[in-house]
Structure formats: C-alpha cells, structure tokens
Scaffold this active site. Structure first.
Site, PDB file in Angstrom:
ATOM      1  N   ASP A 147       3.469  24.898  -0.265  1.00 59.41           N
ATOM      2  CA  ASP A 147       4.684  24.340  -0.861  1.00 59.41           C
ATOM      3  C   ASP A 147       5.087  23.066  -0.139  1.00 59.41           C
ATOM      4  OD1 ASP A 147       5.110  26.421  -2.784  1.00 59.41           O
ATOM      5  OD2 ASP A 147       5.718  27.714  -1.117  1.00 59.41           O
ATOM      6  N   SER A 165       0.833  -1.199   0.000  1.00 58.41           N
ATOM      7  CA  SER A 165       0.000   0.000   0.000  1.00 58.41           C
ATOM      8  C   SER A 165       0.877   1.262   0.000  1.00 58.41           C
ATOM      9  CB  SER A 165      -0.947  -0.045   1.192  1.00 58.41           C
ATOM     10  OG  SER A 165      -1.888   1.006   1.149  1.00 58.41           O
ATOM     11  N   HIS A 201      -7.503  -5.022  -1.142  1.00 53.16           N
ATOM     12  CA  HIS A 201      -6.274  -4.270  -0.928  1.00 53.16           C
ATOM     13  C   HIS A 201      -5.257  -5.013  -0.061  1.00 53.16           C
ATOM     14  CE1 HIS A 201      -3.886  -0.616  -0.820  1.00 53.16           C
ATOM     15  NE2 HIS A 201      -3.846  -0.653   0.496  1.00 53.16           N
TER      16      HIS A 201
END
Length: 432
Positions: A354, A143, A407
């Site tokens: 940022d 993952s 998953h």
C-alpha cells in the site's frame, strides 16, 4: 527558521533553512527535519515572480548556481529563482547510510517512504507559506521534477501561477512494469546507436566482459567489477554527451598488457557508485508506487521477461554487449558499496503493498494552471507515449515535442527554459 545572505558575483543569494515535520501526515509526532532552499536574485529583481526549481532524481539536491551560466542565468532575467534541496538531499537533512544505521529493515523502509513526492510537495508549501507569505509562485521541474509538478497540481494547485516542465511528464496512472517494458527496449535502441557510431567498441566491451567474468577485477572502492555492473554504464546514453562519455572511458580501458587500466576502473567506480545520492537508487521504483500493489523489483522482472540483456549469453552468441539504463536491480544492493547499507530496507520497500496516492486524477482533469512542457521524442528515461496520454487527460497543458535534445535538454541549451516561459505568456500568461 534561519536565513543567511551573501553576494555571488553581483547576484544576491539567500540561504533559507526551515524546520518541518518528518511526516506531514503526523506533524505532531515530534520528529522533524531541516528543509533548505536557496533564493537567487538578480540586481533589481527583488519583486520578480518566484520560480521554484524541482530537481530531477529522485534523490537529487538543487543545483548550485554559477554566475552567468546555464538555465538559471536565463531564468533570472525575469524571475527570482528558488533552488529547493528536496528532503533527504543536499542540506535538507541529507539521507546517508549513517541515517538508517541501527534501524531494522521494516523501520528503515517506513522512514524512507517519507521521502516521496507527497511529502516533498508539503515541504514546498511550507516554504511558500513561511518565506513568501503564501503568495502563489511558479515551478520548473526537470525530469522527476515533472513528476513532482503533477503531484503539486494534484494536491495544491492554488499555490501555482504556472508550471514549466522539461522531460518530466509521466503517466498519471503509473505502473512500474509498463514503464520498464517501454524503457528497456528504448535502451536497447540507444545501445545499437552507440555501436553504430563507434563500431570499434563492439569488440572492446566483450573483451572487458571476458576479463571481469573470468578473473577478479577490483574497483578502487574494493567492489568486484561484474559484467552486469559494467552494463549499467548504459544509463549515460540518455544524456546529450553520454555516448561520447562512454566512448572516451572505453578508449583507454585495456592496456597493451591485457590488464584493465586504473583510470578505467576509477571511471567505472565513480559512475556506478551512489555515495552522493543513495535515494536515487533506493526510491527509483517508489516513484511509480501509487495506491495498492508492490513493485517487487519491476525492472529486474521485466528485464528477464523481455530477454536479451544477459551479457554472457549475448557475447557467447557473438552479439554485442547489451546495456541497461535508468533502472535498479536487487543485486546492486549486494555488489555496490554505497548501496549495501540500504539493502534490507530496499528489499522491504519493494514488498510494500500500500502506498499513498501520487496523483489526484479527478483534480488534474479540471486543471486550470497553465503548464508548458518540453518533451523529448527519443527520451530514454521518460517515454513520450505516457507523456502524450497525460497531456490528453490534463487540460491547459501545452507541449513542445522535439528530438533535438536528449533527457538533459535544459543543460544543453538554456533557451529551452525561455521557450517554455514564453509559451505560457502566449497562452494568456501565468494565472493571477
């Protein structure tokens, strides 16, 4: 650096703890953390290649091995396994509410940004140099560990002989908005599948919504249970047995008296608290923050944009309760006891414009490290569409795409790992 060694039912285990800079961009500023890694070795495996496990998350510690069980047992047949506690987790200077107590919102946000992928890769490189003499090694990323693998291939590809990924190849031009435009509809499809399998709960969940929205229902933690918190249980739909876990949680939810059972409330509380891994919630959108641009609670915004996820509206219209998946919303940092200490920092973090670069796309385009990845076609968390685009942009990446697993395929079948190890051998073997 310290090392403690012990035996675990025939396996040799070495616990390593190293000091590392808190900020690898400013290593001499006097701030340090501990980085912990557990080395597991089978009898006769002292000279086997090292396989470093990059845990999913973010905010997840390395697994604690159980002898003879799972993918670790399979990997030990051919490798030494190094289980890294990523910074801020497990025994690597774990981040908890007390860690940021007394910090202002901006100071705490500055601190939490130091637990991103680029810092984790630098920690791993520190471990490789100090413990293994700088010799190249192999990685296995589950993952979010696959996200870290792409960062590793960007910033330190010479460290890697080979890389293996399970359910974790993501976009190398990440956009949190585009991720949630994909994963929210995927969650809706999984929710529809849950109701198809277990139609009795088409009525159970609206009844619970009615109870919690029209009365004060208190969880064992002292939190008030809301409908939108109930909806977050849908995160389990992304795992193999997840639908069945919710099936049995709901099975005894409403007592004959009409009251919600203590067992149900305890189960909801346990599944929606984050005492053990607060970074999972705090950094969930930060893992998509690359370069310029604030995430600004992208999941919350896209949920409203798509529509159809308001429990009260859907129930009033006679439709089943919608569920949500692997995403976090600003209200959780007000309603959930384990997240409230991180509220101001989380809001500040989501406004940051940022961010350090997560990936070097030019370097990835010249990749020579063999990468074998298992990707799950119906994965609710890491969409296959983004994975295929990355595969097309990064050479020497070999995919096995399957819908046999959700998953957590690595937990469902240890042979997933063996298939990936064998695939690299078939493609010419690890890089030497």
């Amino acid at each position: 650096m310290t090392t403690h060694e012990f035996s675990l039912r025939g396996l040799r285990v070495r616990d390593h703890t190293l000091s590392a800079p808190l900020d690898w961009a400013r290593p001499d500023d006097g701030r340090h953390i501990d980085v912990f890694a557990r080395e597991v070795i089978r009898p006769g495996g002292e000279d086997a290649p090292v396989l470093v496990f990059l845990q999913g998350g973010p905010g997840g510690a390395g697994p604690r091995p159980m002898p003879g069980e799972g993918w670790i047992h399979e990997a030990l047949k051919t490798h030494r396994v190094l289980l890294l506690d990523q910074r801020g987790t497990g025994r690597s200077s774990r981040v908890e509410a007390a860690t940021i107590a007394g910090m202002g919102a901006e100071e705490a946000a500055d601190f939490l940004r130091l637990f991103r992928a680029e810092q984790i890769v630098a920690d791993a490189e520190h471990v490789r140099r100090e413990l293994f003499g700088g010799r190249p090694w192999q990685t296995l990323g589950q993952s979010y560990g696959g996200f870290l693998t792409l960062s590793y291939l960007s910033f330190a590809p010479d460290a890697l002989e080979a890389a293996y990924v399970t359910g974790g190849i993501t976009s190398i031009a990440p956009s949190a908005e585009e991720i949630y435009r994909n994963t929210l509809p995927r969650t809706a499809r999984k929710t529809a599948e849950f109701y198809r399998r277990y139609p009795q709960h088409v009525e159970t969940l609206p009844a619970i919504v009615d109870l919690v929205e029209n009365d004060t229902v208190t969880l064992p933690s002292g939190d008030r249970l809301s409908a939108r918190r109930l909806q977050t249980l849908g995160i389990d739909f992304g795992m193999g047995p997840g639908m069945e876990r919710l099936l049995w949680l709901l099975d005894g939810a409403i007592l004959p008296s009409g009251r919600l059972s203590d067992a149900f409330l305890d189960g909801v509380d346990q599944r929606t608290q984050y005492w053990g891994n607060p970074l999972y919630a705090v950094l969930q959108e930060e893992i998509y923050a690359d370069g310029a641009g604030a995430t600004r609670w992208a999941a919350h915004r896209i949920r409203a944009e798509i529509g159809g996820f308001d429990a009260d509206e859907e129930v009033a219209a006679g439709r089943p309760v919608p569920m949500t998946g692997e995403m976090f919303f600003p209200w959780q940092f007000d309603e959930v006891a384990s997240l409230r200490p991180f509220r101001d920092a989380a809001h500040a973090l989501h406004e940051r414009e940022d961010h350090p670069e997560l990936y070097d796309r030019a370097r990835l385009a010249a990749n020579e490290v063999p990468v074998a990845a298992a990707m799950y076609h119906d994965d609710m968390f890491v969409p296959i569409e983004f994975a295929l685009a990355t595969r097309d942009a990064v050479p020497n990446m070999h995919f096995w795409v399957t819908n046999e697993f959700e998953h957590d395929g690595i937990r469902q079948d240890p042979q997933v790992v063996r298939r990936l190890l064998d695939r690299v051998i078939e493609e010419g073997g690890p890089r030497r």
